[in-house]
Write an enzyme that holds these catalytic residues in place. Structure first.
Site, PDB file in Angstrom:
ATOM      1  CB  THR A 334      12.595 -23.312  33.557  1.00  0.00           C
ATOM      2  OG1 THR A 334      13.548 -23.977  32.735  1.00  0.00           O
ATOM      3  CG2 THR A 334      12.021 -24.285  34.566  1.00  0.00           C
ATOM      4  N   GLY A 335      10.945 -20.755  33.940  1.00  0.00           N
ATOM      5  CA  GLY A 335      10.055 -19.928  34.748  1.00  0.00           C
ATOM      6  C   GLY A 335       8.811 -19.539  33.973  1.00  0.00           C
ATOM      7  CD1 TRP A 337       6.319 -25.196  29.592  1.00  0.00           C
ATOM      8  CD2 TRP A 337       6.259 -25.625  31.781  1.00  0.00           C
ATOM      9  NE1 TRP A 337       5.627 -26.374  29.758  1.00  0.00           N
ATOM     10  CE2 TRP A 337       5.579 -26.660  31.097  1.00  0.00           C
ATOM     11  CE3 TRP A 337       6.347 -25.704  33.162  1.00  0.00           C
ATOM     12  CZ2 TRP A 337       4.992 -27.757  31.753  1.00  0.00           C
ATOM     13  CZ3 TRP A 337       5.764 -26.781  33.827  1.00  0.00           C
ATOM     14  CH2 TRP A 337       5.091 -27.786  33.111  1.00  0.00           C
ATOM     15  CG  HIS A 338       6.845 -23.481  36.346  1.00  0.00           C
ATOM     16  ND1 HIS A 338       8.056 -23.776  35.786  1.00  0.00           N
ATOM     17  CD2 HIS A 338       6.519 -24.534  37.145  1.00  0.00           C
ATOM     18  CE1 HIS A 338       8.471 -24.963  36.233  1.00  0.00           C
ATOM     19  NE2 HIS A 338       7.560 -25.448  37.056  1.00  0.00           N
ATOM     20  N   GLY A 339       4.281 -20.183  34.298  1.00  0.00           N
ATOM     21  CA  GLY A 339       3.159 -19.242  34.324  1.00  0.00           C
ATOM     22  C   GLY A 339       3.489 -17.958  33.598  1.00  0.00           C
TER      23      GLY A 339
END
Lengths: 486, 636
Positions: A334-335, A337-339
């Site tokens: 998730t992390g 994916w954000h950047g």
């Protein structure tokens, strides 16, 4: 093309709406597909080919999955195909930089600009092939419908991530009526106002704070920056989601909600059920659950290892360990994916850690007393705000010092008073932001059972919001030539 | 049912036509509303002829104007203009105004009867003023009737003239700054009446005026070439609306009337901006050239950014942009106590404007400072070779002189401002050690600021008082080498007071740069009075004004002086030409020079310097531009 640009608002949107709404039913999908490709090509003419290639890969992949026995191989290949684009454009340089730093290498970075929205539409594409694999949906025989699903412009660049099984039916059978269009328009206006009037205003404050060297910030200023950023990101993201959902309604689609007043949460678990719901549910459905079900698979390495652990430490502990591993993977992803950066990874793991602890301790259980609820809410907001500081920071070092300054462990020599960062306008907007983050006006847009006077009042207010938002967009184009005035 | 829908469609189309009237008539709603509530008219008296520093005419007006503003138009070396803008109170009934004019020089006098200039807000997308109309009749000059019937004039001329009018050419030029080519102005119509005058001629001008009485006839003036759009637009709108209403009828749902109106209005608002894309080339309000539309073929280019360029163009040209910007800025300026933009800040409480960043880029590297020293030494060598004495004048920044104000409002640490300055002071000393007189009147200005404002509150320039302090500091240095050069005293000047700013090439009073930076006008009552000094011997100065040069000849002065400077030098010209016999001023940042070339002095002005052969060369610049002295000897 941004939703909050004059080109989109005054040129693209009215023309597409007019063509779509006045066209015969059988041509509407074509109008929407062409508009979506045009929308994407407007800002990224070269990378529209990437999106078209992903469409073709997934179209072929789904058909092969449904046709042949060895579904898993085709599924894996299709997913790898999707992720390879994501890896190349978004993560390649991150890995190269870290390898160079770790091993002293001199590998050259690739000159690739990340196509906008790639994180969103590759995940949508993956959801499609997985749904086909799970036999939840039939593979789409019409490539144009699949293209429409992946490239639909309302949610193309900033979500929500629409799972295929949620819209499969709507791709074939959807209706457009005046009520939907009206509701869609209202939703769009609310989203636009959130983005332009609140998010941009608070974002300017947050940017000002975060752009100062950490040595020039004190406790109060850092809290101001963190709180403003907390609301900026919420209104920015939820504003975009509202606009996407509103546009979806105009075209007859009903997308699922993406935000549900996350800042009233009393635990991080609850927060992630209210924040970016489409992403959370995507990871739950396509990563967390499959990982959790891995031990149940027949005679695999993982299932055999799990049974061995279970014998050693017991069922409960083994379950907890499995949950921990799954959360670790999911929240890392998730992390990430954000950047493509360590701050994002740490932020993801930070959230996962608190969810794990809440699950273990039962902290996220409903409290009866007001004091208990208040304490939970305070805890949740604190964790969220501190997490977003990490998310916002460019480096972990900056994030660390920023957090220390927030708690007074470090203090810089400020050269500006608070008024440098916030004036009356920003304070008014911040107060409104806090108020509107609560579900006080949840049913504002409903018309069923409402009096004409109330509907008229709400409509007038929405029109005023729209004009103010348009004024703000126009003002951002006001660009006097100052240089020569000396 | 179909007949009912047809009727509804027809009525709504008619309503839309009324709403969209401004698109195809010369008269629009803003003009209509402003005319209804208008209480001003303008009567301008323009003199054009050989330019002097003194007034070309004397004027008396009855009744007393609400406001009188004197305005210079800049022309060429032989032809310049001077204007008196008289703002009169207009009412619903006819009033008589009498002007008594005495010409003090030969030339041409033009009388302009016009509607008010309603200010920068009252501009359409072309930056043309909205037509605020006034009625005029019974014009007489020295008893001779010029016209008797009632005529309608706006700010820019006759409105809908019924007869073809004679084109008249008057050599005058009416731009604020020197960017535009000076030349002749042509006008059509009776609103401007022009006649030659000789020195000592007296004129009595009588005319009647009133606020225009608005009628429906005012909306019948169609823009040329628009008929086909009116017809096409109506047909398209009728067809689309009819289809929409038929579909709604078929659905048979319980529709909320409020929602129907809401949705229709929303889509109308979406469509409206694109119905009228302006083709304006320049924005006076933003003082820049507007972006041009990219060519379609650019899409095929390898790294095409057609989308972004198209958006930039659209952002500059969509209909209603000015109104939306005005709305946003009005809300922001009303709610904010401190108005901020990317390049300036305005503290409303104390009515002070400062440019940002507070510390300029001159907290610079050693390489830059060394380059500056080198360039100035080289320039000094060049001057010495040609028997010219060089003086360098650095105008301190307003942010430094008034740092207490900034600190009081923002808490900004003034030590940060001073920090950069300590480094620069050592650079200045280094320059002085090379025998170059370097004047930096910071301390003198700080001291003088206790007596009177040395900088304008609403713009970045220094006041006449601040300039005089700078002038004195410079002249005291000049006197060391030229002991006979006179230094003017303020006793040699007429002193006047005005809340407006006078700071630029044109020497016209203006409201500063708040409008440009913030789209905001401070109430005049909140602004202080500034003292202005005009020399008592102004009519003894022969003045020639060119595109980027001004030349002064003052018989009582000594020595030949050349001044190379920017806008800060304009106020300087109230004082310096009365010390020198001959003064030539070259404006560095004139509109004729690319902004990247402004300080390439040797490339642009070496020939001028050698041709003019001054005794004294003064290089003047603002503190913020110090780093650009690296360009002095650049030739590329």
């Amino acid at each position: 093309m941004l939703f909050s640009s004059s080109t989109f608002l005054f040129l693209f949107l009215p023309i597409v709406c007019a063509l779509y709404l006045l066209m015969r039913k059988e041509f509407r999908d074509h109008v929407l597909l062409l508009a979506s490709i045009f929308f994407y090509a407007w800002g990224e003419p070269r990378y529209v080919l990437v999106m078209l290639l992903i469409i073709v890969i997934n179209y072929i992949g789904a058909i092969l999955i449904s046709k042949y026995e060895r579904k898993k191989i085709w599924l894996l290949l299709t997913i790898l195909g999707n992720l390879s684009f994501l890896f190349y454009f978004k993560y390649c340089n991150f890995f190269i930089e870290n390898i160079n730093e770790l091993f002293g290498g001199h590998i050259r970075l690739i000159k690739a600009i990340m196509p906008i929205g790639i994180s969103f539409y590759t995940f949508q594409a993956i959801s499609y092939v997985v749904d086909v694999y799970r036999e939840e949906v039939e593979p789409q025989k019409n490539i144009y419908k699949l293209a429409l699903y992946i490239s639909l412009f309302p949610q193309l660049v900033a979500g929500p991530i629409v799972k295929y099984h949620d819209v499969a039916d709507q791709l074939e059978h959807r209706t457009v009526d005046f009520e939907k269009v009206t509701y869609g328009v209202k939703r769009f206006i609310v989203g636009l106002a959130k983005k332009v009037l609140i998010a941009n205003t608070l974002g300017a404050v947050a940017d000002k704070v975060f752009s100062q060297p950490i040595e020039q910030l004190d406790c109060v200023t850092t809290w101001l920056g963190a709180i403003c950023y907390t609301f900026q990101i919420y209104y920015d993201f939820s504003g975009y989601s509202d606009m996407a959902i509103g546009l979806g309604f105009i075209f007859g689609f009903k997308f699922l909600e993406n935000f549900n007043y996350p800042y009233i949460s009393r635990s991080i678990t609850e927060y992630w059920r209210r924040w970016h719901i489409s992403l959370g549910s995507w990871f739950r459905d396509y990563m967390f659950m499959p990982i959790m079900f891995l031990p149940l698979a027949r005679n695999t390495v993982i299932s055999r290892s799990y049974r061995w652990v279970m014998k050693k430490v017991g069922n409960k502990t083994a379950n907890a360990l499995m949950t921990f591993v799954a959360l670790l993977i999911v929240w890392f992803s998730t992390g990430f994916w954000h950047g493509a950066g360590w701050t994002f990874i740490v932020w993801g793991l930070y959230n996962g850690f608190f969810i794990f602890v809440e699950t273990l301790t039962g902290w996220n259980r409903d409290r009866k007393s007001i004091g208990g609820k208040a304490l939970q809410h305070f805890y949740a907001m604190l964790v969220i705000i501190l997490g977003l500081v990490i998310f916002r920071s460019d480096t972990m070092q900056y994030a660390w010092h920023y957090l220390l300054t927030m708690f007074g462990a470090e203090s810089g020599e400020t050269i500006y008073r608070l008024i440098y960062y916030v004036d009356r306008v920003e304070i008014i907007v911040l107060v409104l932001a806090i108020a509107c983050s609560m579900p006080l006006c949840r049913k504002m847009l409903e018309v069923e059972g409402r009096s004409q006077l109330r509907i008229a009042a709400v409509n007038l207010w929405l029109l005023a919001l729209f004009i103010l938002s348009a004024a703000s967009i126009a003002a951002s184009t006001y660009n006097p030539f100052i240089y020569f005035r000396f | 049912m179909r007949v009912k829908i047809l009727l509804i469609t027809f009525c709504l189309t008619l309503f839309a036509n009324i709403l969209c009237l401004p698109l195809w008539t010369e008269y629009d709603y803003s003009s209509f509303v402003r005319t209804l509530f208008n209480d001003e008219a303008r009567l301008d008296v323009v003199y054009s002829g050989k330019f002097t520093a003194a007034e070309p005419f004397r004027l008396q007006c009855l009744p007393q104007p609400v406001d009188t503003l004197y305005w210079y138009g800049c022309g060429d070396e032989d032809n310049n203009t001077r204007r008196a803008n008289l703002t009169l109170r207009a009412r619903g009934e006819w009033q008589k105004v009498t002007l008594q004019l005495e010409a003090l020089h030969d030339g041409t006098i033009t009388i302009l009867m016009r509607g008010p200039d309603a200010g920068p807000d009252a501009r359409n997308e072309y930056d043309e003023p909205f037509d605020v109309l006034t009625d005029w009749r019974n014009l007489k000059i020295n008893g001779k009737e010029i016209f008797t019937e009632s005529k309608i004039f706006s700010y820019v001329g006759d409105v809908n003239p019924s007869n073809p009018v004679e084109k008249k050419v008057v050599p005058w030029y009416d731009r604020i700054l020197m960017y535009d080519e000076p030349g002749n102005c042509t006008y059509e119509g009776d609103y401007a009446q022009s006649f030659s005058v000789k020195k000592n001629d007296r004129l009595v001008i009588e005319v009647e005026f009133r606020r225009h009485r608005v009628s429906l006839r005012d909306f019948t003036w169609l823009k040329s070439g628009k008929i086909r759009y009116v017809v096409a637009g109506n047909l398209l709108f009728f067809f689309l609306l009819y289809r929409l209403l038929r579909r709604l009828e078929k659905r048979q749902r319980r529709l909320q009337p409020c929602d129907v109106i809401f949705t229709v209005v929303f889509f109308f608002l979406l469509f409206f901006p694109m119905t009228h894309i302006t083709n304006a080339v320049r924005s006076v309000r933003e003082d820049r050239v507007l972006r041009t539309k990219p060519e379609l073929k650019e899409i095929l280019e390898r790294y095409s950014n057609y989308g972004r360029r198209y958006e930039d163009w659209l952002n500059d040209h969509f209909s209603g942009r000015a109104a939306l910007v005005q709305l946003h800025d009005t809300v922001r300026n009303t709610l904010s106590g401190i108005i901020r933009t990317g390049s300036a800040v305005y503290f409303k409480k104390v009515s002070w404007m400062f440019e940002t960043p507070f510390v300029t880029d001159m907290d610079s590297t050693r390489e830059v400072r060394n380059a500056i020293v080198q360039n100035l030494v080289q320039l000094n060598d060049f001057c010495q070779e040609n028997n010219i004495k060089l003086y360098v004048l650095e105008v301190p920044s307003k942010n430094r002189v008034y740092k207490e104000i900034i600190r009081g409002q923002y808490g900004y640490d003034e030590a940060k401002l001073d920090e950069a300055s300590y480094t620069l002071e050592s650079m200045r000393n280094q320059i002085r050690k090379h025998g170059i007189p370097y004047i930096y009147p910071y301390e003198a200005l700080c001291h003088a600021s206790k007596q009177e404002l040395v900088f304008f509150k609403c713009t970045h320039h220094w006041t006449d008082w601040g300039t005089y302090i700078g002038y004195r500091a410079l002249m005291e240095e000049v006197r060391r080498n030229f002991p006979d050069i006179p230094i003017v005293s303020l006793n040699d000047y007429h002193q006047t007071r005005n809340r407006r700013v006078r700071d630029e090439w044109s020497r016209n009073y203006n409201t500063g740069t708040l409008r440009l930076f913030f789209n905001f006008e401070e109430a005049s009552g909140k602004l202080p009075f500034y003292n202005y000094y005009d020399h008592k011997d102004a009519d003894k100065v022969e003045l020639k004004v060119g595109k980027r040069k001004k030349k002064f000849l003052y018989p009582a002065g000594k020595h030949k002086v050349m001044l190379l400077g920017e806008s800060f030098s304009e106020n300087f010209l109230q004082f310096l030409p009365y010390s020198a016999y001959q003064t030539e001023f070259i404006r560095l940042n004139s509109g004729w020079v690319k902004w990247t070339d402004v300080y390439k002095i040797m490339k642009l002005y070496k020939k001028d310097i050698l041709a003019y052969k001054p005794d004294i060369l003064i290089l003047s610049f603002a503190s913020g531009r110090l780093s650009q002295l690296r360009d002095l000897f650049l030739t590329q």
